[in-house]
Design a protein around this motif. Structure first.
Motif, short mmCIF file in Angstrom:
data_model
loop_
_atom_site.label_atom_id
_atom_site.label_comp_id
_atom_site.label_asym_id
_atom_site.label_seq_id
_atom_site.Cartn_x
_atom_site.Cartn_y
_atom_site.Cartn_z
N ALA A 105 8.51 -5.51 11.63
CA ALA A 105 8.25 -6.26 10.40
C ALA A 105 7.79 -5.35 9.27
CB ALA A 105 7.20 -7.34 10.66
N PHE A 106 6.86 -4.45 9.57
CA PHE A 106 6.19 -3.69 8.52
C PHE A 106 6.61 -2.24 8.41
CE2 PHE A 106 3.83 -7.07 7.12
CZ PHE A 106 2.74 -6.75 6.33
N GLY A 107 7.08 -1.67 9.49
CA GLY A 107 7.51 -0.28 9.44
C GLY A 107 6.34 0.69 9.36
N ALA A 108 6.04 1.19 8.19
CA ALA A 108 5.07 2.26 7.99
C ALA A 108 3.72 1.99 8.66
CB ALA A 108 4.87 2.50 6.50
N GLU A 109 3.21 3.01 9.32
CA GLU A 109 1.92 2.89 10.01
C GLU A 109 0.81 2.53 9.04
OE1 GLU A 109 -1.11 5.55 12.82
OE2 GLU A 109 0.73 6.44 12.01
N ARG A 110 0.86 3.06 7.84
CA ARG A 110 -0.18 2.77 6.85
C ARG A 110 -0.29 1.27 6.61
NH1 ARG A 110 -1.00 5.75 1.03
NH2 ARG A 110 -2.46 4.27 0.11
N LYS A 111 0.83 0.62 6.42
CA LYS A 111 0.82 -0.81 6.14
C LYS A 111 0.32 -1.60 7.35
CE LYS A 111 5.18 -0.79 4.77
NZ LYS A 111 6.48 -1.22 4.20
N ARG A 112 0.72 -1.21 8.52
CA ARG A 112 0.27 -1.90 9.73
C ARG A 112 -1.24 -1.74 9.93
NH1 ARG A 112 2.54 1.07 13.79
NH2 ARG A 112 3.90 2.39 12.51
N HIS A 113 -1.72 -0.54 9.69
CA HIS A 113 -3.16 -0.27 9.83
C HIS A 113 -3.97 -1.10 8.83
CE1 HIS A 113 -6.89 2.00 10.29
NE2 HIS A 113 -6.91 2.14 8.99
N THR A 117 0.79 -1.24 0.00
CA THR A 117 0.00 0.00 0.00
C THR A 117 0.82 1.29 0.00
OG1 THR A 117 -0.22 -0.15 2.42
CG2 THR A 117 -2.00 -1.08 1.08
N THR A 118 2.11 1.19 0.24
CA THR A 118 2.94 2.40 0.18
C THR A 118 3.67 2.52 -1.15
OG1 THR A 118 4.73 1.22 1.32
CG2 THR A 118 3.27 2.59 2.67
N GLY A 119 3.33 1.65 -2.09
CA GLY A 119 3.89 1.76 -3.44
C GLY A 119 5.26 1.17 -3.61
N LYS A 141 -12.96 0.70 2.13
CA LYS A 141 -13.13 1.87 2.98
C LYS A 141 -11.98 2.06 3.96
CE LYS A 141 -18.22 1.93 3.07
NZ LYS A 141 -19.42 1.76 3.94
N ILE A 142 -11.16 1.05 4.11
CA ILE A 142 -10.05 1.15 5.06
C ILE A 142 -9.06 2.21 4.61
CG2 ILE A 142 -8.08 -0.08 6.07
CD1 ILE A 142 -9.73 -2.67 5.77
N THR A 143 -8.73 3.12 5.50
CA THR A 143 -7.77 4.17 5.16
C THR A 143 -6.44 3.55 4.77
OG1 THR A 143 -8.81 5.70 6.74
CG2 THR A 143 -6.57 6.21 6.02
N GLY A 144 -5.95 3.94 3.61
CA GLY A 144 -4.68 3.40 3.14
C GLY A 144 -4.84 2.45 1.97
N ILE A 145 -6.07 1.97 1.74
CA ILE A 145 -6.31 1.08 0.61
C ILE A 145 -6.87 1.90 -0.55
CG2 ILE A 145 -7.79 -0.78 -0.27
CD1 ILE A 145 -7.47 -2.25 2.26
N ASP A 175 -2.07 -5.21 18.12
CA ASP A 175 -2.01 -3.75 18.24
C ASP A 175 -1.12 -3.20 17.13
OD1 ASP A 175 -1.46 -1.07 18.99
OD2 ASP A 175 -1.65 -1.56 21.11
N CYS A 176 -1.60 -2.17 16.46
CA CYS A 176 -0.80 -1.58 15.37
C CYS A 176 0.54 -1.05 15.87
CB CYS A 176 -1.58 -0.44 14.70
SG CYS A 176 -2.80 -1.00 13.51
N GLU A 177 0.64 -0.79 17.18
CA GLU A 177 1.89 -0.28 17.74
C GLU A 177 2.73 -1.39 18.36
OE1 GLU A 177 2.81 2.83 17.16
OE2 GLU A 177 0.92 2.97 16.05
#
Length: 237
Positions: A91-99, A46-48, A139-143, A82-84
């Motif tokens: 593993a994933f880094g960016a908050e967008r990907k985790r969310h 999702t972060t390209g 509808k999920i933010t980031g998708i 938990d996203c945090e």
């Protein structure tokens, strides 16, 4: 139009598009048919980032930390992370990907009767990509439309994305078809994601190629040969 087939045939020459498409349709890829990893791969996109150096390392770290340790045995388990969480951040880094990862798992877990793969496949088969933003996952933010389609592809659906490689491919094909037809215009546009996807579907309807095969041709032509070889090695594990 016969010119559509002829133009696409030229682009497809030398591209193992059938095998590449089969990898998605038959789960003959590095993630197999594990819904936890399929959702993780879509979220990681999702972060390209590219598959090589971006998506693959993130999903591999996720697999090592959560799947191989049995910390996450189902999408329901994944939805409770938990996203945090420190391991998830590592593993994933960016908050967008985790969310996206956790929220997608949550939506699918709510629909699941215990068979997560069947749930994912059922969602993917029925999802309307032209109304993706009305879909619970869309509808999920980031998708966006491309990652929405990528998740459907990973779930075994014959679909195409609207990523940069497809945009470039449709533009090139449209120009070639117009030249072949003496300058006549064709109903192809990359003005937005929906039109790009619709253009790919029009090409599929006007030729012998499936949408996902055109998607793989676009990816092949738009990807560095070294990255293609690395991706093939990953899927061959």
């Amino acid at each position: 139009m016969s010119s559509v087939q002829a133009v696409l045939d030229r682009y497809a020459t030398g591209v193992p598009y059938e095998a590449l498409a089969r990898g998605f349709l038959s789960f003959e890829r590095w993630t197999g048919d594990d819904p936890r990893l399929l959702v993780a791969e879509a979220a990681a996109s999702t972060t390209g980032q590219r598959f090589v150096g971006g998506i693959e390392p993130a999903v591999s770290r996720f697999r090592a930390a959560f799947v191989e340790t049995d910390r996450v045995e189902s999408l329901a388990d994944l939805a409770t992370i938990d996203c945090e969480d420190d391991d998830l951040i590592a593993a994933f880094g960016a908050e967008r990907k985790r969310h996206v990862l956790v929220e997608t798992a949550s939506v699918l877990a709510d629909r699941s009767d215990g068979d997560d793969l069947a749930t994912l496949r059922d969602w993917a088969a029925k999802a309307d990509h032209y109304r993706y933003d009305e879909d619970p996952i869309g509808k999920i933010t980031g998708i966006g439309p491309s990652s929405f389609q990528y998740l459907r592809q990973l779930a075994g659906v014959d679909a195409a994305r609207a990523d940069p490689t497809m945009v470039a491919f449709v533009d090139r094909v449209a120009a070639d078809i117009a030249r072949s037809d003496g300058g006549d215009s064709v109903p192809l546009s990359t003005a937005d994601a929906r039109r790009t996807i619709a253009s790919c579907e029009w090409l599929a309807l006007s030729s012998s190629f499936r949408p996902i095969e055109l998607d793989r041709i676009a990816w092949w032509l738009g990807t560095d040969p070294a990255d293609r070889e690395t991706a093939a090695a990953v899927h061959a594990r």
